[in-house]
Design a protein around this motif. Sequence first.
Motif, PDB file in Angstrom:
ATOM      1  N   PHE A 258       0.855  -1.184   0.000  1.00  0.00           N
ATOM      2  CA  PHE A 258       0.000   0.000   0.000  1.00  0.00           C
ATOM      3  C   PHE A 258       0.890   1.232   0.000  1.00  0.00           C
ATOM      4  N   THR A 259       0.280   2.388  -0.140  1.00  0.00           N
ATOM      5  CA  THR A 259       1.000   3.651  -0.016  1.00  0.00           C
ATOM      6  C   THR A 259       0.389   4.460   1.130  1.00  0.00           C
ATOM      7  N   VAL A 260       1.234   5.260   1.777  1.00  0.00           N
ATOM      8  CA  VAL A 260       0.798   6.151   2.854  1.00  0.00           C
ATOM      9  C   VAL A 260       1.257   7.557   2.514  1.00  0.00           C
ATOM     10  N   ASP A 261       0.320   8.492   2.507  1.00  0.00           N
ATOM     11  CA  ASP A 261       0.663   9.890   2.258  1.00  0.00           C
ATOM     12  C   ASP A 261       0.606  10.663   3.574  1.00  0.00           C
ATOM     13  N   SER A 262       1.716  11.288   3.928  1.00  0.00           N
ATOM     14  CA  SER A 262       1.803  12.049   5.179  1.00  0.00           C
ATOM     15  C   SER A 262       1.784  13.543   4.890  1.00  0.00           C
ATOM     16  N   PRO A 263       0.875  14.298   5.531  1.00  0.00           N
ATOM     17  CA  PRO A 263       0.813  15.743   5.322  1.00  0.00           C
ATOM     18  C   PRO A 263       1.747  16.522   6.240  1.00  0.00           C
ATOM     19  N   TYR A 264       2.478  15.814   7.094  1.00  0.00           N
ATOM     20  CA  TYR A 264       3.343  16.485   8.065  1.00  0.00           C
ATOM     21  C   TYR A 264       4.629  16.971   7.407  1.00  0.00           C
ATOM     22  N   GLY A 265       5.206  18.012   7.971  1.00  0.00           N
ATOM     23  CA  GLY A 265       6.405  18.608   7.415  1.00  0.00           C
ATOM     24  C   GLY A 265       7.690  17.965   7.871  1.00  0.00           C
ATOM     25  N   GLU A 266       7.595  16.929   8.696  1.00  0.00           N
ATOM     26  CA  GLU A 266       8.768  16.224   9.182  1.00  0.00           C
ATOM     27  C   GLU A 266       8.463  14.735   9.296  1.00  0.00           C
ATOM     28  N   LYS A 267       9.521  13.946   9.417  1.00  0.00           N
ATOM     29  CA  LYS A 267       9.344  12.506   9.557  1.00  0.00           C
ATOM     30  C   LYS A 267       8.617  12.194  10.854  1.00  0.00           C
ATOM     31  N   LEU A 268       7.651  11.285  10.774  1.00  0.00           N
ATOM     32  CA  LEU A 268       6.933  10.833  11.959  1.00  0.00           C
ATOM     33  C   LEU A 268       7.632   9.588  12.499  1.00  0.00           C
ATOM     34  N   PRO A 269       8.292   9.679  13.648  1.00  0.00           N
ATOM     35  CA  PRO A 269       9.067   8.541  14.127  1.00  0.00           C
ATOM     36  C   PRO A 269       8.232   7.460  14.786  1.00  0.00           C
ATOM     37  N   THR A 270       7.005   7.780  15.198  1.00  0.00           N
ATOM     38  CA  THR A 270       6.189   6.816  15.938  1.00  0.00           C
ATOM     39  C   THR A 270       4.853   6.645  15.235  1.00  0.00           C
ATOM     40  N   VAL A 271       4.731   5.583  14.453  1.00  0.00           N
ATOM     41  CA  VAL A 271       3.499   5.275  13.739  1.00  0.00           C
ATOM     42  C   VAL A 271       3.250   3.768  13.832  1.00  0.00           C
ATOM     43  N   SER A 272       2.033   3.409  14.216  1.00  0.00           N
ATOM     44  CA  SER A 272       1.635   2.000  14.198  1.00  0.00           C
ATOM     45  C   SER A 272       0.810   1.749  12.944  1.00  0.00           C
ATOM     46  N   THR A 273       1.136   0.676  12.234  1.00  0.00           N
ATOM     47  CA  THR A 273       0.450   0.335  10.992  1.00  0.00           C
ATOM     48  C   THR A 273      -0.126  -1.071  11.116  1.00  0.00           C
ATOM     49  N   TYR A 274      -1.416  -1.209  10.777  1.00  0.00           N
ATOM     50  CA  TYR A 274      -2.110  -2.475  10.979  1.00  0.00           C
ATOM     51  C   TYR A 274      -2.855  -2.893   9.716  1.00  0.00           C
TER      52      TYR A 274
END
Length: 260
Positions: free
Chosen positions: A187-203
């Motif tokens: 899959f693909t994930v699009d992040s709108p944040y301006g910096e890397k997100l170090p803590t993300v849970s993916t299920y």
Amino acid sequence: MNSIGRFIRCLVGTALAIAVVGGCSTGDPGVDPTDTGTSEEPAGNGSGTDPGDESSDGAVLELVESAVTVTEDSTGPMASYAVVVSNPSVDIALYTKLEIQLLDGGGDPVVDLDADREVVNRDAHLIMPGQTQVISNLTYIESDAVETIDVVLHGTKWAAADDRRFLPLTVDGVSAQADGDGAVVTFTVDSPYGEKLPTVSTYAIFRDSSGTLLGGSAPIDADPLSYVPGANDAVIEVSTGVPPEWDPGSTEVFVDPFVG
């Protein structure tokens, strides 16, 4: 997966907790090394007022679905479980604590061997207004007697819907296929944040061909474990223990960032 494989899985889970959360205490049996927790300073955009203890419209989170399926590999019995939580409020729901127990037919708890405890504490970090979020896992268990799952929600914080510190990540292009008694989900994930997100849970959650919820994947099965700004190619690879009734075409993917 043999006993060495289970040791490696547990070791990877502990290493992930250290790398992402910033530390865990393996000497305290009350500390679950798979918990993400919310005591560390979250990463996000902008600033604003502190989240409140109640939503502006009085709404509370609702448990929509939960399910557990017992599977096994050469090491022993496993449980694939998933919990779906809905936010009916006009506000953003943050940092909800979930207490999860796997129960046998008599209502007695069965030990989650990966967490080494009967009650497993998990977090739903971000649920947008009118949306759902998922917590799932695939874990070794003390016995194959598990029949039901019990979930308690508490501790939710709330922020206004226009608070730009809290933005949803978008999942697209989900494709899943069986791999023996495992699964590969891309899959693909699009992040709108301006910096890397170090803590993300993916299920990934597993359903049968009728849409009935069966369970889900472990967050340590996702790659990457964090997302950079913009588009991210991602995969969830489950090596064993997927419910045999799983219909790949019914697979859904959820991402849960810890932001603030």
